[in-house]
Design a protein around this motif. Sequence first.
Motif, PDB file in Angstrom:
ATOM      1  N   PRO A  65     -23.644  39.613 -43.581  1.00  0.00           N
ATOM      2  CA  PRO A  65     -24.088  38.807 -42.604  1.00  0.00           C
ATOM      3  C   PRO A  65     -25.588  38.826 -42.566  1.00  0.00           C
ATOM      4  N   TYR A 118     -18.866  38.753 -36.827  1.00  0.00           N
ATOM      5  CA  TYR A 118     -19.821  38.024 -37.336  1.00  0.00           C
ATOM      6  C   TYR A 118     -19.724  36.374 -36.993  1.00  0.00           C
ATOM      7  N   THR A 177     -15.667  43.198 -40.206  1.00  0.00           N
ATOM      8  CA  THR A 177     -17.105  42.603 -40.104  1.00  0.00           C
ATOM      9  C   THR A 177     -17.243  41.310 -39.894  1.00  0.00           C
ATOM     10  N   ARG A 178     -16.532  40.568 -40.853  1.00  0.00           N
ATOM     11  CA  ARG A 178     -16.725  39.019 -40.728  1.00  0.00           C
ATOM     12  C   ARG A 178     -16.088  38.467 -39.493  1.00  0.00           C
ATOM     13  N   LYS A 191     -29.256  43.214 -32.438  1.00  0.00           N
ATOM     14  CA  LYS A 191     -30.041  42.796 -33.445  1.00  0.00           C
ATOM     15  C   LYS A 191     -30.058  41.399 -33.635  1.00  0.00           C
TER      16      LYS A 191
END
Lengths: 261, 80
Positions: free
Chosen positions: A110, B31, B27-28, B72
């Motif tokens: 990411p 995201y 994670t992906r 973030k």
Amino acid sequence: MAHQAHAYHMVDPSPWPLTGAVAALLMTSGLAIWMHFHTMTLMSLGLILLLLTMYQWWRDIIREGTFQGHHTPPVQKGLRYGMILFITSEVFFFLGFFWAFYHSSLAPTPELGGCWPPTGITTLNPFEVPLLNTAVLLASGVTVTWAHHSIMEGQRKQAIQSLTLTILLGFYFTALQAMEYYEAPFTIADGVYGSTFFVATGFHGLHVIIGSTFLAVCLLRQAQYHFTSDHHFGFEAAAWYWHFVDVVWLFLYISIYWWGS
Amino acid sequence: MSGNFEEKIKNYRTAPFDARFPNTNQTRNCYQNYLDYHRCKKVLSAKNQKTTPCEWYRRVYKSLCPIAWVQKWDEQRQSG
């Protein structure tokens, strides 16, 4: 008068392995000193010693082989094995950098934007200068083969011409790459894209320079009648190395320049 | 179709299995849903439609993503 009862070469004692080792020590510790205390003295000393070692060691090998006749067929066979093993180790060296490239580019994180090329990176067009570079190296592969056949057929003038052409093509590649480096829209500090690009192509460029130098030495030797039509291993080793450099470029071009753009 | 959608949202407990991300490293998944939510909102708002279909993505990313990551990314979106 004592003669050896075997065809192998028992080399006379030589200081160059020791000076080479000292050079390696000075270069590595010099690198650490440079990074912490900002003086290049030790590292430069190591570099000079390395260049002197290489020059004198290889000069001695040429003296032993070409002038004193110590390179009998079994000795030459050993030298062939040595060169092949060295090139194999270099293959593994580059394999590591390709591993790094594919690790980062096949599953982009990411932080890069989840895509490859990463967000914000303008890649080089693979069909512009990189394609020309590919053509240049492939052509140089042809000219070095031409040089080899010229040597084997005893055609002195053609050998010199084709070897010179090979070296010129090598210089042309280096010049083009240098210009690409200067004009590139990204730097080595631009994330993992910049790192993988410049480390892989940079080491390749260094090997092109090394290969060109090796070929240039062969050109000088050819001009001074060192090579015969059936004994010219120094040239063959240079040609193998040059083909290796060409193949690495092809992989770089396909992976980083083309697929990675 | 929207009736079925409201039912799905009402019965939501946590993010279901997504065959696009079958492995342990999710994670992906996080995201992708974060991106899909904000893109969905952007597209539908541009056409002046209701952004209710985007709710699914919001639920999923809220379930999956570490708060630090979301903060973030929100900051990054705010600073362009």
